[in-house]
Scaffold this motif. Structure first.
Motif, PDB file in Angstrom:
ATOM      1  N   ILE A  88      45.450  -0.386 -40.503  1.00  0.00           N
ATOM      2  CA  ILE A  88      44.190  -0.740 -39.851  1.00  0.00           C
ATOM      3  C   ILE A  88      44.279  -0.437 -38.360  1.00  0.00           C
ATOM      4  O   ILE A  88      45.365  -0.335 -37.791  1.00  0.00           O
ATOM      5  CB  ILE A  88      43.830  -2.229 -40.040  1.00  0.00           C
ATOM      6  N   GLU A  89      43.127  -0.303 -37.751  1.00  0.00           N
ATOM      7  CA  GLU A  89      43.023  -0.196 -36.300  1.00  0.00           C
ATOM      8  C   GLU A  89      42.227  -1.407 -35.835  1.00  0.00           C
ATOM      9  O   GLU A  89      41.187  -1.728 -36.420  1.00  0.00           O
ATOM     10  CB  GLU A  89      42.298   1.087 -35.925  1.00  0.00           C
ATOM     11  N   SER A  90      42.723  -2.090 -34.831  1.00  0.00           N
ATOM     12  CA  SER A  90      42.002  -3.264 -34.341  1.00  0.00           C
ATOM     13  C   SER A  90      41.829  -3.163 -32.837  1.00  0.00           C
ATOM     14  O   SER A  90      42.649  -2.575 -32.135  1.00  0.00           O
ATOM     15  CB  SER A  90      42.734  -4.552 -34.713  1.00  0.00           C
ATOM     16  N   SER A  91      40.735  -3.733 -32.362  1.00  0.00           N
ATOM     17  CA  SER A  91      40.476  -3.781 -30.928  1.00  0.00           C
ATOM     18  C   SER A  91      39.766  -5.084 -30.607  1.00  0.00           C
ATOM     19  O   SER A  91      38.968  -5.583 -31.396  1.00  0.00           O
ATOM     20  CB  SER A  91      39.638  -2.587 -30.475  1.00  0.00           C
ATOM     21  N   LYS A  92      40.072  -5.625 -29.455  1.00  0.00           N
ATOM     22  CA  LYS A  92      39.474  -6.884 -29.016  1.00  0.00           C
ATOM     23  C   LYS A  92      38.076  -6.609 -28.487  1.00  0.00           C
ATOM     24  O   LYS A  92      37.855  -5.632 -27.774  1.00  0.00           O
ATOM     25  CB  LYS A  92      40.344  -7.520 -27.935  1.00  0.00           C
ATOM     26  N   ASN A  93      37.127  -7.456 -28.851  1.00  0.00           N
ATOM     27  CA  ASN A  93      35.776  -7.348 -28.312  1.00  0.00           C
ATOM     28  C   ASN A  93      35.800  -7.746 -26.832  1.00  0.00           C
ATOM     29  O   ASN A  93      36.745  -8.350 -26.357  1.00  0.00           O
ATOM     30  CB  ASN A  93      34.813  -8.246 -29.086  1.00  0.00           C
ATOM     31  N   GLY A  94      34.719  -7.449 -26.095  1.00  0.00           N
ATOM     32  CA  GLY A  94      34.727  -7.619 -24.645  1.00  0.00           C
ATOM     33  C   GLY A  94      34.573  -9.015 -24.138  1.00  0.00           C
ATOM     34  O   GLY A  94      34.695  -9.238 -22.936  1.00  0.00           O
ATOM     35  N   ASP A  95      34.303  -9.997 -24.973  1.00  0.00           N
ATOM     36  CA  ASP A  95      34.093 -11.360 -24.508  1.00  0.00           C
ATOM     37  C   ASP A  95      35.448 -12.038 -24.365  1.00  0.00           C
ATOM     38  O   ASP A  95      36.004 -12.556 -25.324  1.00  0.00           O
ATOM     39  CB  ASP A  95      33.211 -12.119 -25.503  1.00  0.00           C
TER      40      ASP A  95
END
Length: 162
Positions: A88-95
């Motif tokens: 999987i690829e994961s990224s943190k949202n901007g909040d």
């Protein structure tokens, strides 16, 4: 958090998973060797309070990978799926919901000083500056009593220092 659970069919195992999620609050939780089918995965995700879900189904009663995440915190995208693994690829949202100092927060977890330092380093590394602010010292709050009350200064404006 990745957990080799060796089955998720018993009430005791489900209780243990719920306790781990309650205690550690993982943003992304991967359960491997679940030994159970897809309908059970969907139900467990709902019980645990996760809004995102991916799975690699079992073969008979062997294997099974379930990944859960909070969609308001991270984005998770499947890259490659195989019967024995999931990429999987994961990224943190901007909040971020982070503060720059402990004085900007009332309540919270024991890692707050580390999170403040990390947020300040991110601001510095991105060469950002904070715009002036007027108003209440804390811009977010929740809790109905003094014991449960949490508040923080989460609203801020950052801009490029160039």
């Amino acid at each position: 958090m990745v957990w080799n659970v060796h089955g998720t069919g018993s009430k005791n195992k489900i209780s243990a998973i719920k306790e781990v999620v309650r205690t550690y609050k993982p943003t992304v939780l991967a359960l491997v060797k679940t030994h159970m089918g897809g309908d059970h995965a969907v139900k467990l995700g709902s019980i645990l309070g996760y809004s995102g879900h991916l799975r690699v189904n079992v073969i008979g009663f062997s294997g099974g990978i379930w990944v859960y995440w909070n969609t308001d915190i991270v984005n998770v995208t499947p890259v490659y799926e195989h019967q024995q693994f999931l990429t999987i690829e994961s990224s943190k949202n901007g909040d971020f919901n982070n503060t720059r100092s402990l004085s900007e927060r009332h309540g919270g977890d024991s890692n707050m000083a580390i999170r403040c330092e990390s947020f300040n380093n991110w601001i510095k590394n991105c060469e950002l500056i904070e715009l002036a602010f007027t108003g209440p010292s804390h811009t977010w709050a929740r809790g109905n009593s003094i014991e449960t009350r949490q508040s923080a200064r989460l609203d801020r404006a950052l801009c490029n220092s160039d």
